[in-house]
Write a protein that holds these residues in place. Structure first.
Motif, PDB file in Angstrom:
ATOM      1  N   ASP A 511      -3.465  36.458 -50.812  1.00 52.79           N
ATOM      2  CA  ASP A 511      -2.298  35.963 -50.085  1.00 52.79           C
ATOM      3  C   ASP A 511      -2.623  35.895 -48.594  1.00 52.79           C
ATOM      4  OD1 ASP A 511       0.114  35.335 -49.001  1.00 52.79           O
ATOM      5  OD2 ASP A 511       1.191  37.085 -49.788  1.00 52.79           O
ATOM      6  N   PRO A 512      -2.522  34.688 -47.962  1.00 55.32           N
ATOM      7  CA  PRO A 512      -2.823  34.572 -46.524  1.00 55.32           C
ATOM      8  C   PRO A 512      -1.993  35.490 -45.642  1.00 55.32           C
ATOM      9  CG  PRO A 512      -2.664  32.408 -47.549  1.00 55.32           C
ATOM     10  CD  PRO A 512      -2.201  33.401 -48.578  1.00 55.32           C
ATOM     11  N   GLU A 513      -0.897  36.003 -46.174  1.00 59.30           N
ATOM     12  CA  GLU A 513      -0.053  36.900 -45.393  1.00 59.30           C
ATOM     13  C   GLU A 513      -0.371  38.364 -45.660  1.00 59.30           C
ATOM     14  OE1 GLU A 513       1.938  35.705 -43.148  1.00 59.30           O
ATOM     15  OE2 GLU A 513       1.524  33.629 -43.740  1.00 59.30           O
ATOM     16  N   SER A 514      -1.341  38.645 -46.531  1.00 51.32           N
ATOM     17  CA  SER A 514      -1.618  40.027 -46.926  1.00 51.32           C
ATOM     18  C   SER A 514      -2.677  40.652 -46.041  1.00 51.32           C
ATOM     19  CB  SER A 514      -2.086  40.075 -48.387  1.00 51.32           C
ATOM     20  OG  SER A 514      -3.352  39.453 -48.509  1.00 51.32           O
ATOM     21  N   SER A 515      -2.779  41.981 -46.113  1.00 50.74           N
ATOM     22  CA  SER A 515      -3.813  42.696 -45.363  1.00 50.74           C
ATOM     23  C   SER A 515      -5.198  42.412 -45.941  1.00 50.74           C
ATOM     24  CB  SER A 515      -3.535  44.202 -45.408  1.00 50.74           C
ATOM     25  OG  SER A 515      -3.530  44.673 -46.751  1.00 50.74           O
ATOM     26  N   GLU A 519      -8.700  41.479 -44.102  1.00 47.66           N
ATOM     27  CA  GLU A 519      -9.922  42.245 -44.370  1.00 47.66           C
ATOM     28  C   GLU A 519     -11.068  41.321 -44.764  1.00 47.66           C
ATOM     29  OE1 GLU A 519      -8.288  44.630 -47.383  1.00 47.66           O
ATOM     30  OE2 GLU A 519      -7.158  45.922 -46.018  1.00 47.66           O
ATOM     31  N   PHE A 520     -10.751  40.287 -45.543  1.00 46.23           N
ATOM     32  CA  PHE A 520     -11.774  39.309 -45.913  1.00 46.23           C
ATOM     33  C   PHE A 520     -12.316  38.599 -44.673  1.00 46.23           C
ATOM     34  CE2 PHE A 520     -12.728  34.829 -46.732  1.00 46.23           C
ATOM     35  CZ  PHE A 520     -13.762  34.940 -47.656  1.00 46.23           C
ATOM     36  N   LEU A 521     -11.419  38.164 -43.777  1.00 45.54           N
ATOM     37  CA  LEU A 521     -11.853  37.485 -42.559  1.00 45.54           C
ATOM     38  C   LEU A 521     -12.711  38.408 -41.695  1.00 45.54           C
ATOM     39  CD1 LEU A 521      -8.694  35.448 -41.481  1.00 45.54           C
ATOM     40  CD2 LEU A 521     -10.780  34.625 -42.592  1.00 45.54           C
ATOM     41  N   LEU A 522     -12.346  39.691 -41.647  1.00 48.34           N
ATOM     42  CA  LEU A 522     -13.150  40.638 -40.883  1.00 48.34           C
ATOM     43  C   LEU A 522     -14.552  40.747 -41.478  1.00 48.34           C
ATOM     44  CD1 LEU A 522     -13.496  42.734 -38.677  1.00 48.34           C
ATOM     45  CD2 LEU A 522     -12.503  44.441 -40.206  1.00 48.34           C
ATOM     46  N   GLY A 523     -14.635  40.751 -42.816  1.00 42.54           N
ATOM     47  CA  GLY A 523     -15.940  40.799 -43.456  1.00 42.54           C
ATOM     48  C   GLY A 523     -16.788  39.589 -43.112  1.00 42.54           C
ATOM     49  N   VAL A 524     -16.157  38.395 -43.073  1.00 43.43           N
ATOM     50  CA  VAL A 524     -16.883  37.181 -42.692  1.00 43.43           C
ATOM     51  C   VAL A 524     -17.388  37.277 -41.256  1.00 43.43           C
ATOM     52  CG1 VAL A 524     -16.657  34.699 -42.301  1.00 43.43           C
ATOM     53  CG2 VAL A 524     -15.647  35.737 -44.337  1.00 43.43           C
ATOM     54  N   LYS A 525     -16.551  37.790 -40.362  1.00 44.92           N
ATOM     55  CA  LYS A 525     -16.959  37.923 -38.965  1.00 44.92           C
ATOM     56  C   LYS A 525     -18.094  38.929 -38.808  1.00 44.92           C
ATOM     57  CE  LYS A 525     -12.378  36.648 -37.236  1.00 44.92           C
ATOM     58  NZ  LYS A 525     -11.137  37.102 -36.539  1.00 44.92           N
ATOM     59  N   VAL A 526     -18.061  39.995 -39.597  1.00 42.50           N
ATOM     60  CA  VAL A 526     -19.164  40.960 -39.562  1.00 42.50           C
ATOM     61  C   VAL A 526     -20.463  40.284 -39.994  1.00 42.50           C
ATOM     62  CG1 VAL A 526     -20.093  43.061 -40.605  1.00 42.50           C
ATOM     63  CG2 VAL A 526     -17.715  42.989 -39.874  1.00 42.50           C
ATOM     64  N   GLY A 527     -20.394  39.453 -41.048  1.00 40.29           N
ATOM     65  CA  GLY A 527     -21.579  38.730 -41.497  1.00 40.29           C
ATOM     66  C   GLY A 527     -22.135  37.826 -40.426  1.00 40.29           C
ATOM     67  N   LEU A 528     -21.264  37.153 -39.660  1.00 43.64           N
ATOM     68  CA  LEU A 528     -21.727  36.273 -38.586  1.00 43.64           C
ATOM     69  C   LEU A 528     -22.319  37.073 -37.435  1.00 43.64           C
ATOM     70  CD1 LEU A 528     -18.845  33.626 -38.516  1.00 43.64           C
ATOM     71  CD2 LEU A 528     -21.097  33.431 -39.572  1.00 43.64           C
ATOM     72  N   LEU A 529     -21.748  38.238 -37.140  1.00 40.13           N
ATOM     73  CA  LEU A 529     -22.329  39.089 -36.101  1.00 40.13           C
ATOM     74  C   LEU A 529     -23.744  39.528 -36.478  1.00 40.13           C
ATOM     75  CD1 LEU A 529     -19.330  41.424 -35.095  1.00 40.13           C
ATOM     76  CD2 LEU A 529     -20.407  39.673 -33.671  1.00 40.13           C
ATOM     77  N   CYS A 530     -23.929  39.846 -37.750  1.00 39.90           N
ATOM     78  CA  CYS A 530     -25.245  40.327 -38.206  1.00 39.90           C
ATOM     79  C   CYS A 530     -26.308  39.245 -38.122  1.00 39.90           C
ATOM     80  CB  CYS A 530     -25.157  40.831 -39.642  1.00 39.90           C
ATOM     81  SG  CYS A 530     -24.126  42.297 -39.862  1.00 39.90           S
ATOM     82  N   THR A 531     -25.910  37.981 -38.214  1.00 36.37           N
ATOM     83  CA  THR A 531     -26.881  36.880 -38.249  1.00 36.37           C
ATOM     84  C   THR A 531     -26.991  36.176 -36.903  1.00 36.37           C
ATOM     85  OG1 THR A 531     -25.118  35.445 -39.127  1.00 36.37           O
ATOM     86  CG2 THR A 531     -26.604  36.491 -40.716  1.00 36.37           C
ATOM     87  N   ALA A 532     -26.633  36.863 -35.829  1.00 35.18           N
ATOM     88  CA  ALA A 532     -26.788  36.282 -34.490  1.00 35.18           C
ATOM     89  C   ALA A 532     -28.256  35.903 -34.259  1.00 35.18           C
ATOM     90  CB  ALA A 532     -26.323  37.276 -33.434  1.00 35.18           C
ATOM     91  N   VAL A 553      -9.660  49.399 -48.298  1.00 35.22           N
ATOM     92  CA  VAL A 553      -8.447  49.057 -49.051  1.00 35.22           C
ATOM     93  C   VAL A 553      -8.059  50.135 -50.043  1.00 35.22           C
ATOM     94  CG1 VAL A 553      -8.867  46.591 -48.846  1.00 35.22           C
ATOM     95  CG2 VAL A 553      -9.828  47.852 -50.768  1.00 35.22           C
ATOM     96  N   GLY A 554      -8.833  51.178 -50.157  1.00 37.23           N
ATOM     97  CA  GLY A 554      -8.497  52.220 -51.107  1.00 37.23           C
ATOM     98  C   GLY A 554      -9.572  53.272 -51.133  1.00 37.23           C
ATOM     99  N   PRO A 555      -9.401  54.308 -51.935  1.00 40.07           N
ATOM    100  CA  PRO A 555     -10.411  55.368 -52.008  1.00 40.07           C
ATOM    101  C   PRO A 555     -11.702  54.861 -52.627  1.00 40.07           C
ATOM    102  CG  PRO A 555      -8.790  55.633 -53.745  1.00 40.07           C
ATOM    103  CD  PRO A 555      -8.282  54.523 -52.859  1.00 40.07           C
ATOM    104  N   ASP A 556     -12.809  55.517 -52.293  1.00 43.30           N
ATOM    105  CA  ASP A 556     -14.104  55.163 -52.869  1.00 43.30           C
ATOM    106  C   ASP A 556     -14.096  55.384 -54.376  1.00 43.30           C
ATOM    107  OD1 ASP A 556     -15.005  54.548 -50.433  1.00 43.30           O
ATOM    108  OD2 ASP A 556     -16.224  56.361 -50.139  1.00 43.30           O
ATOM    109  N   ILE A 557     -14.826  54.517 -55.078  1.00 40.71           N
ATOM    110  CA  ILE A 557     -15.021  54.734 -56.510  1.00 40.71           C
ATOM    111  C   ILE A 557     -15.907  55.943 -56.696  1.00 40.71           C
ATOM    112  CG2 ILE A 557     -16.050  53.719 -58.588  1.00 40.71           C
ATOM    113  CD1 ILE A 557     -15.295  51.002 -57.552  1.00 40.71           C
ATOM    114  N   PRO A 558     -15.582  56.892 -57.581  1.00 43.13           N
ATOM    115  CA  PRO A 558     -16.438  58.069 -57.788  1.00 43.13           C
ATOM    116  C   PRO A 558     -17.831  57.641 -58.201  1.00 43.13           C
ATOM    117  CG  PRO A 558     -14.333  58.322 -58.895  1.00 43.13           C
ATOM    118  CD  PRO A 558     -14.389  56.910 -58.429  1.00 43.13           C
TER     119      PRO A 558
END
Length: 570
Positions: A511-515, A519-532, A553-558
């Motif tokens: 949902d474009p209105e969801s957190s 979070e997805f957009l932040l992940g994309v931006k992190v990927g672009l920062l890494c490939t400078a 988004v939640g607790p780590d998987i055990p």
């Protein structure tokens, strides 16, 4: 892993596929000519299997084909000229096979070609001069063949790297630095030298036999007596050797299987892998074969059999002991090693039952992405980042981060593999392959690492960025051309505001209105920062862990990994 899988016919269910990627499996048999009916196919990847026979000429019917990767198989025969009819072909990789004959002149018709790798085959004849007419070619490798003659001047100037032409005995010219001589005179000199060597060797052998025969006659009686005495003296030692157990479990100081936490012998390991049978192979990498070992007590481990090498045994033991101390919940931990003869060097790791990230992404794309939702992709990215951050904190560099080197345990937690193994092996000329350079894998290796031939923490960060973008978008780096790689494509979609184009099918429900969308957009931006482009502009892995943990988004998987493993540094 189960028994070998063969292609079955008919393959009508492939007809409308755009991508068919079955690399790193155990597929055997012939390549079905019916693949030529898949007119919509754009990517055909069958790398690292056990395929045999000839390349079907019917593949020329794939008019939309962009990537053809048949590397590391057992294909024979000639490279068919019909492949030049695939006019949209951008990547042609047939390295590490048994192809023979000459390089077809018609390859010059592939005007869109950017990657061409024919290395490690049995190709002969001269290099076609018209290959220089492929203007977009950026990666070219014909090493380890039987090619001869002079390297075309324009081609040698354009690819000024000797490794691209190495291990062709009769090849000369730039950039090999080998002056071209008259082939007839050269062959005549070779025959003359060989004749002289044969005559001299024969004469020496004959003289040696005569001397030995005379000496044997003179000492015959004495040797009979001494032989009888020696037989009595040494027979107890031989009996002891026969009852001392396996090759790796001896009581007289011989090599043993060294395990850090439990007791497993080499004989048990050989039995658990069925004497390293082909049916137990999990994967094939530049660092040898990985076998699944099932022990009688129910224990399951992964056994990596390193390729034959001449690394000193003491150095090997020292490096293996060091690597065994590198422990983290997101790394494959070394549990033991065997340092016997150079042709049998083993490393023991935990078994990862859920395969690797490349396979998981492929399965997700076939099932409309339902396997990998956003929380799972986020946790995978975070696990990779934590493992790589720990390596960097330990002053280690991975050097070849890619989806195939991200393995999953029973809880689907990510574990990095294939790190530190270059210190345990001796490089060979045949080590390079079409998609693998000496410093990483094509599509994932940073530009500066390709130029310098050295991997750094910054180049690891770049590789992580490419893997992260692939994890989020489902796009493989080799699907793009030189003019539009995955980084440029992502930037273009962001600039156009077409963010939904970035979403893998399994993420279309975000949902474009969801957190989660943020979070997805932040992940994309992190990927672009890494490939400078500038390595100094890339964040450190500890910074990347901090950023990704910020969009948790939640607790780590055990984890089912060793509970004594160290936590990742924040």
């Amino acid at each position: 892993m189960g028994s070998l899988v063969k292609f079955r016919r008919p393959l009508v269910f492939f007809t409308h596929w755009l991508v068919l990627s079955l690399s790193d499996n155990r597929i055997s048999g012939l390549i079905p000519p019916e693949l030529g009916n898949c007119s919509d196919l754009e990517v055909l990847e069958l790398r690292s299997n056990s395929l045999t026979g000839h390349m079907p000429a019917d593949l020329s019917h794939l008019s939309n084909l962009n990537v053809l990767d048949l590397g590391i198989n057992n294909l024979t025969g000639e490279l068919p000229e019909e492949v030049s009819k695939c006019s949209l072909l951008k990547s042609l990789l047939v390295d590490a096979n048994h192809l023979s004959g000459s390089i077809p002149d018609s390859l010059s018709n592939l005007s869109n070609l950017t990657v061409l790798d024919l290395s490690s085959n049995n190709l002969s004849g001269e290099i076609p001069a018209n290959l220089t007419g492929i203007s977009g070619l950026v990666y070219f490798n014909i090493s380890s063949n039987n090619l001869d003659g002079e390297i075309p001047v324009l081609l040698g100037s354009r690819f000024n790297d000797p490794s691209a032409f190495a291990n062709n005995q009769d090849l000369c010219g730039k950039p090999l630095g080998r002056k071209c001589e008259n082939i007839t005179d050269k062959n005549r000199r070779k025959r003359l030298i060989m004749l002289i060597v044969i005559v001299a060797s024969g004469a020496s052998l004959l003289a040696l036999c005569c001397c030995f025969y005379i000496f044997s006659l003179l000492r015959w009686r004495k040797k009979l007596k001494e032989g009888a005495a020696a037989e009595k003296k040494h027979s107890p030692a031989r009996a002891s050797s026969r009852t001392s157990g396996g090759r790796g479990s001896t009581d007289n100081g011989g090599p043993k299987l060294v395990m850090f936490n439990n007791k497993i012998t080499l004989a048990e390991t050989a039995e658990a892998t069925r004497q390293f049978d082909e049916e137990n192979v999990l994967s094939r990498t530049r660092y040898g074969l990985v076998f699944k070992a099932c022990y009688n007590d129910g224990t399951v481990l992964s056994i990596r059999r390193l390729p034959d090498g001449s690394l000193d045994e003491n150095i090997f033991r020292k490096e293996a002991e060091f690597l065994g101390k590198v422990k983290h919940r997101n790394l494959t931990v070394l549990r033991g090693y065997y340092a016997g003869s150079p042709d049998l060097r083993l490393l023991v790791f935990d078994y990862m039952p859920n395969g690797n990230l490349a396979t998981l992404l492929q399965e997700a794309s076939h099932q409309d992405g339902h396997v990998l939702n956003w929380p799972m992709r986020h946790l995978i990215a975070l696990g990779i980042a934590r493992g790589l951050s720990f390596l960097h904190t330990s002053n280690m560099v991975h050097g070849d981060l890619k989806p195939q080197n991200v393995l999953f345990d029973a809880d689907f937690e990510a574990h990095l593999s294939d790190f530190g193994l270059d210190r345990l092996t001796v490089p060979t000329p045949a080590e390079a392959s079409s998609s693998t350079t000496s410093v990483g894998t094509l599509g994932y290796v940073s530009p500066e690492a390709v130029l310098t031939g050295e991997t750094t923490k910054e180049s690891d960060v770049y590789s992580f960025g490419i893997v992260l973008l692939e994890l989020l978008t489902g796009k493989r780096p080799l699907m793009f051309t030189q003019d539009e790689d995955i980084v440029k494509w992502v930037k273009k979609q962001l600039q156009k505001g077409q963010i939904t184009e970035l979403l893998e099918p399994g993420l279309l429900e975000l949902d474009p209105e969801s957190s989660e969308w943020e979070e997805f957009l932040l992940g994309v931006k992190v990927g672009l920062l890494c490939t400078a482009p500038d390595p100094l502009d890339r964040p450190t892995m500890s910074d990347i862990v901090f950023m990704l943990e910020g969009c948790r988004v939640g607790p780590d998987i055990p984890s089912s990994a060793d509970p004594t493993s160290q936590p990742s540094p924040a």
